[in-house]
Structures are given as structure tokens and as C-alpha cells.
Design an enzyme around this catalytic site. Structure first.
Site, short mmCIF file in Angstrom:
data_model
loop_
_atom_site.label_atom_id
_atom_site.label_comp_id
_atom_site.label_asym_id
_atom_site.label_seq_id
_atom_site.Cartn_x
_atom_site.Cartn_y
_atom_site.Cartn_z
N ASP A 181 -0.01 8.89 3.21
CA ASP A 181 1.19 8.05 3.27
C ASP A 181 0.88 6.57 3.46
O ASP A 181 1.81 5.75 3.49
CB ASP A 181 2.15 8.55 4.35
CG ASP A 181 1.60 8.46 5.77
OD1 ASP A 181 0.43 8.07 5.93
OD2 ASP A 181 2.35 8.78 6.72
N ARG A 182 -0.38 6.20 3.57
CA ARG A 182 -0.73 4.79 3.71
C ARG A 182 -1.54 4.33 2.52
O ARG A 182 -2.11 5.13 1.77
CB ARG A 182 -1.52 4.55 5.00
CG ARG A 182 -0.75 4.91 6.25
CD ARG A 182 -1.51 4.55 7.51
NE ARG A 182 -0.76 4.96 8.68
CZ ARG A 182 -0.77 4.33 9.85
NH1 ARG A 182 -1.49 3.23 10.01
NH2 ARG A 182 -0.06 4.78 10.87
N ARG A 227 -1.10 -3.56 20.67
CA ARG A 227 -1.15 -4.22 19.37
C ARG A 227 -0.49 -5.59 19.47
O ARG A 227 0.65 -5.70 19.93
CB ARG A 227 -0.48 -3.35 18.30
CG ARG A 227 -1.32 -2.10 18.04
CD ARG A 227 -0.87 -1.27 16.90
NE ARG A 227 -1.93 -0.32 16.54
CZ ARG A 227 -1.76 0.77 15.82
NH1 ARG A 227 -0.56 1.06 15.36
NH2 ARG A 227 -2.78 1.55 15.54
N SER A 250 -2.13 11.94 10.56
CA SER A 250 -2.18 10.75 9.71
C SER A 250 -3.59 10.18 9.59
O SER A 250 -4.49 10.83 9.06
CB SER A 250 -1.20 9.70 10.23
OG SER A 250 -1.10 8.63 9.34
N HIS A 251 -3.80 9.00 10.11
CA HIS A 251 -5.06 8.29 9.96
C HIS A 251 -6.02 8.56 11.13
O HIS A 251 -7.11 7.98 11.16
CB HIS A 251 -4.79 6.79 9.88
CG HIS A 251 -4.01 6.28 11.05
ND1 HIS A 251 -2.69 6.62 11.26
CD2 HIS A 251 -4.35 5.48 12.09
CE1 HIS A 251 -2.26 6.04 12.37
NE2 HIS A 251 -3.24 5.35 12.90
N LYS A 274 4.80 17.44 12.85
CA LYS A 274 6.13 16.83 12.94
C LYS A 274 7.10 17.66 12.11
O LYS A 274 6.69 18.41 11.22
CB LYS A 274 6.11 15.38 12.47
CG LYS A 274 5.68 15.18 11.03
CD LYS A 274 5.66 13.69 10.70
CE LYS A 274 5.23 13.43 9.26
NZ LYS A 274 5.26 12.00 8.93
N LYS A 315 6.61 7.08 3.76
CA LYS A 315 5.81 6.11 3.04
C LYS A 315 4.84 6.85 2.13
O LYS A 315 4.55 8.02 2.34
CB LYS A 315 5.07 5.19 4.01
CG LYS A 315 4.29 5.85 5.13
CD LYS A 315 3.75 4.78 6.07
CE LYS A 315 3.02 5.40 7.26
NZ LYS A 315 3.94 5.89 8.29
N ASP A 338 -4.86 7.28 3.26
CA ASP A 338 -5.32 7.83 4.53
C ASP A 338 -5.33 9.35 4.51
O ASP A 338 -5.19 9.98 3.45
CB ASP A 338 -4.45 7.32 5.67
CG ASP A 338 -3.02 7.81 5.59
OD1 ASP A 338 -2.55 8.07 4.47
OD2 ASP A 338 -2.35 7.93 6.65
N ASP A 379 -3.31 11.80 5.40
CA ASP A 379 -2.18 12.58 4.88
C ASP A 379 -1.50 11.93 3.68
O ASP A 379 -0.48 12.41 3.21
CB ASP A 379 -1.16 12.86 5.98
CG ASP A 379 -0.41 11.61 6.44
OD1 ASP A 379 -1.02 10.53 6.45
OD2 ASP A 379 0.78 11.72 6.79
N GLU A 423 5.81 -1.47 6.11
CA GLU A 423 5.41 -1.77 7.47
C GLU A 423 3.98 -2.29 7.48
O GLU A 423 3.21 -2.04 6.56
CB GLU A 423 5.53 -0.54 8.37
CG GLU A 423 4.68 0.63 7.94
CD GLU A 423 4.85 1.84 8.83
OE1 GLU A 423 5.76 1.84 9.67
OE2 GLU A 423 4.07 2.79 8.68
N GLU A 424 3.62 -3.00 8.54
CA GLU A 424 2.34 -3.67 8.58
C GLU A 424 1.15 -2.73 8.63
O GLU A 424 0.04 -3.11 8.26
CB GLU A 424 2.28 -4.62 9.78
CG GLU A 424 2.56 -3.99 11.14
CD GLU A 424 1.42 -3.17 11.70
OE1 GLU A 424 0.25 -3.49 11.40
OE2 GLU A 424 1.69 -2.20 12.42
N SER A 425 1.34 -1.50 9.08
CA SER A 425 0.23 -0.57 9.21
C SER A 425 -0.05 0.14 7.88
O SER A 425 -0.25 1.34 7.83
CB SER A 425 0.48 0.43 10.33
OG SER A 425 1.69 1.13 10.12
#
Length: 548
Positions: free
Chosen positions: A286-287, A501, A118-119, A131, A381, A282, A284, A368-370
């Protein structure tokens, strides 16, 4: 070899004890995945656990980070040895996470291996990840990932098919004995889906009237998607497409769309000649991060504003049955859902917890917050989807983004929100802090603080409303009587040490308090959060490592 059976050989090795998946798969340093047998054993553990049907079809692709090419060749050999008979792979081994999820669903595959951290940073000294997504296109649920971990700890080897290296540079289908390998354009299916959801004609016309878009792919997977969809199909100026070439080390960039790593976009949005929309995704894909002139839209506000204005977007004009957010995410979405009389579900962190709600038809929008937002259209996402959603809103409402946000806050109030990360070098210190909080929870209720008394405090447990599965200890919550909220949890996406966090939220409705700097509103709450958890005493950290 088209008419020949595959030659399968067994490889013996000791089991690995560290292959427990986090919130989005197995993430480790590249050097860990590069150990002999490591990746092969994990893939074998997945296949032994999920029980694919005979002659199964799988999708494979990744974000192009370092080790992606080597990993795909190994996965091809292990899956072929397990009886998989059709593999659908993105050209060059590339597939964004949301595009891979959609491809699994569109091709009715039995699942897929997604190669991404991811990020997280890439390169030889960076991180790698893998995954498994189920036939629904969604991430494997906790029951499956726990079973995979148990299998991996007992595994004494794996099986490999003797295959030549597969050329993934060109699209087309190749048959090797009983195994069919189809290399596909990674963008085509995804773009067709986006055309069904959004008004491309209206967006094209809006851009044609001189409105400007800047999109930063951060040298991650979304560069080719943005070039095709935003520039070639919608007519956005190619000069506004930044860092569009996927690179194994992300060009030295940290591929995380947040105001720290995307500081250059924040600074540009504050200039007098700011583009109408600035965005980033990001590694991959998804953000997403969304900005307008003089304004960074927080992820919680973004999904809330999407819901409030969804009737302007073709794919969502019929409404949604409900919405969901992860527990730490701001409650801005709750306010809109209540106004629209929609159910709003609160789930643990991790996109997989939205999947049952999506599959059962209980929700159609989630976030989601991220910096993650998504909907019923896929089971991950989706960063570029969020950018297209905002483009559609800007074109349909014909208002600047700050005006849309201001109108939203006047109606619903503003949920000021920050996440403060503390990077703890010793994971044991993070565990100690959470355990200390857990023991002190019963005494928090009624405790007076310099801001307001504590109303309630608890640890978030979740019972899935669809399958009744349960997960516990998903974050510690402290609610003040003035409505403010503090949440503490340890991140599940790192590969070393621990990340604590701390999430801060305060709802303001007074008109004169809707346009304040977030820090000015939340700093007192942040100081209280640090004191309550004894962060300096236990970790030695007097300030957060990052504030987003």
C-alpha cells in the site's frame, strides 16, 4: 461433510487487555500473537462488535509474512463458528492490502480480515498485524475500533468450528457443510481494475521505445502483482524487477519504501545511466516510493504532481471532486487544489480518515507523507497503482521525470519537506514530551526564534465533515510567520517503545532556491524543532534516528 452442520465448540479463557488497535489495526510481535487464544479472541471481539448479517461473506488475505498461514487457518475456524457462510481467500493466503480492499467492494463482501503489519519487519522475531476492513473496503473507523477494544477487554472466550486445515495452494471453490471457501487468484481482479484506469497501450509503447523501469518489491506482496502487470502485461524488462518473491521474513529486508531502507534505489537513481523510473512498494503493497534520474519525489510532491497532471490519465480525465491529505503531509497538494479551485481536506494520520470523504464523493485523490497515495478506485492506499500512474504520466507527457518536477516547482513553488523520527526506548518519555509541549502551547504564539517569530501553535483536532465524528489531539503544530511549519506526533504503527515524528516544511518560490538539498533548507528548522520540544533533554537523543 458437505451436507453436515459444522461442529462448533466454545473455548474459555481470560480476556486480553492489550488489544487496542492503532492507526491501521492491531500490530504486535509475532510472539504476542503466538500466545494461546490471542488471535482467536481478537477476531471474536471484532465479530461480536461489528454485527455481520446472517450468512455473511468475508475476504481474507495477507502480505505473506511469518505467521500469515497459521493465522488464516484460525480465522477461518472462528469466522465459520460465527455464522460466516462464504470466505474469499487469496491463493496461498496472499492479497495485497489495496487488492483486498478492491475485492471486498467488487464481490460485495461484508468486510474482510487483512493480515499485515505493513512496512514493519517480519520473521519469527518480527511483527505481525491484523485489521478489519468494512463492507466499503475501508478500514474500520475509530468508533468501531474503540468498541472492539472494549469488547476484547471483557471477552471470556471464543468459538471455533472443527474444520480440517484448508488447502490454499490452488484456486477453486470448496464446500464444507454450510461454509463455502473460494480461493482466488490474488492478482486477476486487481489487474482488471488497473486496465480500466490506465492507458496500458501507451505505457507498453513507451517501455517498448527503450525506456527503463526498476521496481523493487522488497520481498513483500507486490512481487507477483508486478511480475504479472509490469512485466507480462506491459512488457517491462524482468531484469528490472527486484526482490519479487514474497518471503515470510522479507529476506531480511525492511519492507519500507523510503530513502533509508531503499538506499540502493536512491544510489542507482544518481548514476549517469539511471533508469527512467525507479519505484518500490512495502510489505503489504500500500506504499510507494517514486524516483527518477537524480531525483527522489517526496510523497507530498508526488500526489500534488498527480493532481496537476491527472487529465493525462484515462481514469481521471473527468477530474476529481476534491482532494485530501493527512495533516502532517506537506501542503504541496493544497497549492494545486487552490489553483484548480478544488476543496482540499486536512485529516488526521491514518488512511481510515479518508474513507468517509471517498465514500461520500467529496474527494477522488488523497495522500499522506508516509509514502501513501490513493484515489477513489479503492479504500486503501495503493503502491502499485501509484507506479502505474507515474508510468502513464511519463508516457503521456513524453518528458523525463525531473523535467516534470521542475516545471511543477516553477509554477507552484517547492514545498521542502522532511520527517525526522526519534526512536525512544521508553514509551513514557514520548508521552512526557508531548504532554510538555501541550502545556506550553498557549505561550508559543508571538515567541521569537532565530528563524522567524511563531505565528500560531495548536493541537490538531478533527471533525469529520461527513458524519460529524470527532477525534482530538492528533498532532501539535507550530507555524512560523515566514510560512514554515513544524508538526510533532507520536506514531501509532510501532510495537515497542515510542516513535516521535517531527515534520518540517518550508515553501520556497524563488527560482534560485528550487533545486537545493532538502537538508540545507530544513536543517535550521529541525534544530529549532528539537529545541522547542526539548527533545535532547527529555529523551536523551541528540540526533534523529531516521530522516526521510
Amino acid at each position: 461433510m458437505n451436507n453436515q452442520a459444522l461442529v462448533i465448540r466454545s473455548v474459555r479463557c481470560a480476556p486480553f487487555q492489550d488489544q487496542r488497535m492503532g492507526t491501521a489495526g492491531l500490530r504486535r510481535k509475532v510472539r504476542v500473537f503466538g500466545q494461546p487464544h490471542y488471535l482467536e479472541c481478537f477476531v471474536q471481539a471484532v465479530l461480536d462488535t461489528v454485527g455481520l448479517p446472517a450468512g455473511a461473506t468475508l475476504v481474507i488475505g495477507g502480505d505473506g509474512r511469518f505467521y500469515n498461514d497459521i493465522a488464516i487457518q484460525l480465522i477461518i475456524r472462528v469466522t465459520a463458528a460465527a455464522g460466516v457462510r462464504r470466505l474469499i481467500i487469496g491463493r496461498g493466503g496472499l492479497l495485497s492490502t489495496p487488492a483486498a480492499s478492491h475485492l471486498i467492494r467488487a464481490r460485495k463482501a461484508d468486510g474482510g480480515f487483512l493480515l499485515t503489519a505493513s512496512h514493519n519487519p517480519g520473521g519469527p522475531d518480527g511483527d505481525f498485524g491484523i485489521k478489519f476492513n468494512m463492507a466499503s473496503g475501508g478500514q474500520a473507523p475509530p468508533a468501531v475500533t474503540d468498541a472492539v477494544y472494549d469488547t476484547s477487554r471483557r471477552l471470556e472466550g471464543y468459538r471455533l468450528a472443527d474444520l480440517p486445515a484448508i488447502d490454499l495452494a490452488c484456486t477453486g471453490t470448496r464446500q464444507i457443510g454450510p461454509l463455502q471457501i473460494e480461493v482466488v487468484d490474488p492478482v486477476a481482479d486487481y489487474e482488471r481494475l488497473m486496465e480500466q484506469l490506465f492507458d496500458f497501450g501507451r505505457i507498453r509503447a513507451w517501455l517498448g521505445r527503450g525506456h527503463r523501469l526498476v521496481f523493487d518489491a522488497l520481498h513483500g506482496i507486490t512481487g507477483p502483482y508486478a511480475r504479472q502487470i509490469l512485466c507480462q502485461s506491459l512488457g517491462a524488462d524482468a531484469a528490472g524487477l527486484l526482490h519479487a518473491e514474497p518471503l515470510p521474513d522479507f529476506g531480511g529486508l525492511h519492507p519500507d519504501p523510503n530513502p533509508i531502507d531503499g538506499r540502493h534505489l536512491v544510489e542507482r537513481s544518481m548514476q549517469p545511466d539511471s533508469p527512467d523510473l525507479l519505484a518500490a512498494s512495502d510489505g503489504d503493497g500500500d506504499r510507494n516510493m517514486i524516483l527518477g534520474p537524480g531525483l527522489l519525489v517526496s510523497p507530498g510532491d508526488s500526489v500534488a504532481m498527480m493532481l496537476a497532471n491527472a487529465s493525462h490519465v484515462p481514469g481521471y480525465r473527468q477530474g476529481v471532486p476534491g482532494v485530501a491529505r493527512s495533516m502532517p503531509t506537506s501542503r504541496a497538494l493544497d497549492a494545486v487544489a487552490a489553483d484548480m479551485r478544488l476543496p482540499c481536506f486536512e485529516t488526521p494520520t491514518g488512511w481510515r480518515f479518508f474513507c468517509n470523504l471517498l465514500d461520500s464523493g467529496r474527494i477522488g485523490l488523497c495522500g499522506e507523507e508516509s509514502f501513501g497515495t490513493g484515489s477513489w478506485h479503492t479504500r486503501e492506499k495503493d503502491g502499485l497503482w501509484a507506479v502505474l500512474f507515474w508510468l502513464n504520466l511519463l508516457a503521456a507527457l513524453d518528458q523525463p521525470l525531473p523535467a516534470i518536477a521542475a516545471a511543477h516547482w516553477r509554477r507552484y513553488g517547492r514545498h521542502y519537506f522532511q520527517r525526522r523520527d526519534y526512536e525512544i526506548s521508553e514509551a513514557a518519555r514520548g508521552d512526557e514530551l508531548i504532554e510538555s509541549l501541550r502545556k506550553r502551547l498557549p505561550g508559543f504564539a508571538g515567541e521569537r526564534t532565530r528563524l522567524a517569530p511563531i505565528g500560531t501553535a495548536d493541537e490538531f483536532d478533527y471533525r469529520d465533515p461527513v458524519d460529524s465524528s470527532e477525534v482530538r489531539q492528533q498532532g501539535i503544530r507550530v507555524f512560523l510567520t515566514d510560512g514554515s511549519r513544524i508538526v510533532y506526533r507520536l506514531s501509532g504503527t510501532g510495537t515497542a517503545g515510542a516513535t516521535l515524528r517531527v515534520y518540517l516544511e518550508r515553501h520556497e518560490r524563488a527560482a534560485e532556491r528550487l533545486d537545493l538539498p532538502a537538508g540545507a533548507v530544513l536543517d535550521p528548522l529541525g534544530q529549532l524543532a528539537a529545541a522547542l520540544a526539548r527533545i535532547p533533554d527529555i529523551t536523551g537523543l541528540s540526533t534523529p534516528s531516521m530522516v526521510v
